[in-house]
Design a protein around this motif. Sequence first.
Motif, PDB file in Angstrom:
ATOM      1  N   VAL A 106      14.225   7.867 -37.597  1.00 56.35           N
ATOM      2  CA  VAL A 106      15.479   7.744 -38.494  1.00 56.35           C
ATOM      3  C   VAL A 106      16.425   6.869 -38.138  1.00 56.35           C
ATOM      4  O   VAL A 106      16.618   5.755 -38.913  1.00 56.35           O
ATOM      5  CB  VAL A 106      16.327   9.355 -38.648  1.00 56.35           C
ATOM      6  CG1 VAL A 106      17.523   8.953 -39.517  1.00 56.35           C
ATOM      7  CG2 VAL A 106      15.604  10.324 -39.024  1.00 56.35           C
ATOM      8  N   ILE A 107      16.734   6.848 -36.766  1.00 61.75           N
ATOM      9  CA  ILE A 107      17.967   5.820 -36.279  1.00 61.75           C
ATOM     10  C   ILE A 107      17.406   4.547 -36.172  1.00 61.75           C
ATOM     11  O   ILE A 107      18.005   3.428 -36.698  1.00 61.75           O
ATOM     12  CB  ILE A 107      18.409   6.484 -35.016  1.00 61.75           C
ATOM     13  CG1 ILE A 107      19.172   7.735 -35.127  1.00 61.75           C
ATOM     14  CG2 ILE A 107      19.416   5.552 -34.438  1.00 61.75           C
ATOM     15  CD1 ILE A 107      19.797   8.486 -33.963  1.00 61.75           C
ATOM     16  N   LEU A 108      16.345   4.323 -35.462  1.00 61.91           N
ATOM     17  CA  LEU A 108      15.671   3.039 -35.389  1.00 61.91           C
ATOM     18  C   LEU A 108      15.502   2.264 -36.463  1.00 61.91           C
ATOM     19  O   LEU A 108      15.741   1.370 -36.732  1.00 61.91           O
ATOM     20  CB  LEU A 108      14.669   2.946 -34.294  1.00 61.91           C
ATOM     21  CG  LEU A 108      14.860   3.300 -32.855  1.00 61.91           C
ATOM     22  CD1 LEU A 108      13.638   3.309 -31.923  1.00 61.91           C
ATOM     23  CD2 LEU A 108      15.749   2.421 -32.160  1.00 61.91           C
ATOM     24  N   PRO A 109      14.673   2.781 -37.601  1.00 61.38           N
ATOM     25  CA  PRO A 109      14.590   2.336 -38.873  1.00 61.38           C
ATOM     26  C   PRO A 109      15.716   1.935 -39.553  1.00 61.38           C
ATOM     27  O   PRO A 109      15.789   0.598 -40.045  1.00 61.38           O
ATOM     28  CB  PRO A 109      13.702   3.419 -39.512  1.00 61.38           C
ATOM     29  CG  PRO A 109      12.803   4.144 -38.407  1.00 61.38           C
ATOM     30  CD  PRO A 109      14.018   4.475 -37.393  1.00 61.38           C
ATOM     31  N   ALA A 110      16.943   2.920 -39.578  1.00 62.55           N
ATOM     32  CA  ALA A 110      17.937   2.418 -40.183  1.00 62.55           C
ATOM     33  C   ALA A 110      18.621   1.198 -39.583  1.00 62.55           C
ATOM     34  O   ALA A 110      19.474   0.418 -40.406  1.00 62.55           O
ATOM     35  CB  ALA A 110      18.888   3.522 -40.161  1.00 62.55           C
TER      36      ALA A 110
END
Length: 238
Positions: free
Chosen positions: A177-181
């Motif tokens: 979630v966080i890294l792709p965003a």
Amino acid sequence: MSHKKLLLWEKWRPKTIDDLIMLPRIRKRFESGITQHYIFHGHFGTGKTSLARILIGEYSKETAFMDVNCSEETSIDFLRDEISKFCKTIPMFETKSDEKFVLLDEFERISPQYQDALKAFIEKYNNHGVKFIMCTNHIDKVRGGMKSRIKMIDFDCQNLEEEKYMKQEIYKRIQNVILPAEKREMSKEQLVPIINRWFPDFRKIIVEVDDFLLAGDDCNEGGNVSIKDRNELYSILY
């Protein structure tokens, strides 16, 4: 220090129940919302205050709530004046829309005398639609009289199975979630040691992930486990 560095944790602060990484036993308990008074206790960074605010926020359009930082409001006069005033505005007839909530964060900061006064205060308003939630990192500083009257929810892992679950959920949240965003990448070999080093403090883990992304390396200073323990825990996510 970049603007991103300052705001990353706040940017990813949980805002909904689905954003929270919680143990199944805690998530199940609050499927029906807030049903009584609670003391949320455990290590810092485990989601105690976030859960309280999210649960209270679900009612925000129908009810009112009071958010008190006990490290700032330590006077019994604040309890007798401001909190009392808030609670006394409860309508005569109890309905869901009549509910009010008082969040007492950093509860360990208040004095034993304050706790004694609050104990009687909670009992006074128990049948007036007011629910109290207290959050603390130090349950040992909460007096026995409070503990005996209010349901305590322990946010710390009780066994290896719960620890493994939480580490895996933290890993998935960051990696999926966080890294792709953020349009960034970290390998498993880079991320797992950070999780193990700072677990269970999710807030600190995000701070260290951000630092890694900025600096290109994670910092080996500090941590809450020894090198030997970290090596043993490292295998949990594999």
